[in-house]
Design an enzyme around this catalytic site. Structure first.
Site, PDB file in Angstrom:
ATOM      1  N   ASN A 179      -3.975  -4.796   8.539  1.00  0.00           N
ATOM      2  CA  ASN A 179      -4.248  -6.197   8.312  1.00  0.00           C
ATOM      3  C   ASN A 179      -5.659  -6.502   9.100  1.00  0.00           C
ATOM      4  OD1 ASN A 179      -4.064  -6.716  11.523  1.00  0.00           O
ATOM      5  ND2 ASN A 179      -1.903  -5.889  11.111  1.00  0.00           N
ATOM      6  N   ASP A 197       3.366  -4.705   9.637  1.00  0.00           N
ATOM      7  CA  ASP A 197       4.534  -5.022   9.162  1.00  0.00           C
ATOM      8  C   ASP A 197       5.512  -4.180   8.370  1.00  0.00           C
ATOM      9  OD1 ASP A 197       4.238  -7.442  10.750  1.00  0.00           O
ATOM     10  OD2 ASP A 197       3.124  -8.731   8.859  1.00  0.00           O
ATOM     11  N   LYS A 232      -4.457  13.010  -1.978  1.00  0.00           N
ATOM     12  CA  LYS A 232      -5.150  11.590  -2.630  1.00  0.00           C
ATOM     13  C   LYS A 232      -4.098  11.354  -3.967  1.00  0.00           C
ATOM     14  CE  LYS A 232      -9.223   9.590  -4.431  1.00  0.00           C
ATOM     15  NZ  LYS A 232     -10.548   9.946  -4.988  1.00  0.00           N
TER      16      LYS A 232
END
Length: 186
Positions: A107, A165, A175
């Protein structure tokens, strides 16, 4: 006649004025008289610096150097030692949840609030430990390991970090290739 001057008239807090203006305005006897008058009322004045001015002139009138303003403000604030002897742990920033070895979900937490709280606690006399994302931890697990090291000696723990979250159900190895339609379960 504006919010700043109205609040300045109503406040009981210390007021520090850092004038910045054209050299001729600064040297004007009315300005000098007003500065003396404000000073006589208890306002602190951080006098302007000399140098090149925004208007193109050179002389006294530059905004004082930020270090001078900072030193005046910190000297004026009545820092008490209300937290003296307290051990405070503060967490700040965003955690990451890795999708593969290089990609992650996070975030936009900057950690500014945690750093500001740490600064205030230190100035109030606390032994302050700031655990900051990108320096002390990236993932929730890394944050938890750091906390376990320090939590027993903490009198106060303040969490401002923005814990993710979501957790990735199964982290991919290596990858993830572009164009791959891999489903990522959270």
């Amino acid at each position: 006649d504006n919010l700043l001057t109205t609040v300045s008239l109503a406040t009981k807090a210390p007021v520090i004025i850092c004038p910045s203006m054209n050299v001729h305005m600064w040297e004007n006897p009315l300005t000098q008289e007003n500065i003396k008058r404000l000073s006589s009322f208890g306002y602190d004045i951080v006098h302007p610096d000399e140098g090149d001015l925004a208007c193109g002139y050179t002389g006294v009138g530059r905004l004082p150097e930020i270090d001078r303003i900072y030193n005046k403000v910190t000297a004026k604030i009545n820092y008490t030692n209300i937290l003296a002897g307290k051990n405070i742990v503060i967490t700040a920033g965003a955690t990451r949840e890795y999708i593969d070895d290089i990609r992650y979900i996070t975030n936009a937490s900057s950690g500014k609030m945690g750093r500001a709280i740490a600064f205030a606690c230190k100035n109030a006399g606390a032994n302050t430990l700031l655990l900051s994302s990108g320096e002390d931890f990236h993932t929730v697990d890394q944050l938890w390991r750091q906390l376990k090291k320090h939590i027993d000696s903490a009198d106060i723990c303040i969490h401002t970090e923005a814990k993710g979250d979501f957790l990735v159900k199964k982290k991919l190895t290596g990858k993830l290739k572009s164009g791959n339609n891999e489903l990522i379960n959270l």
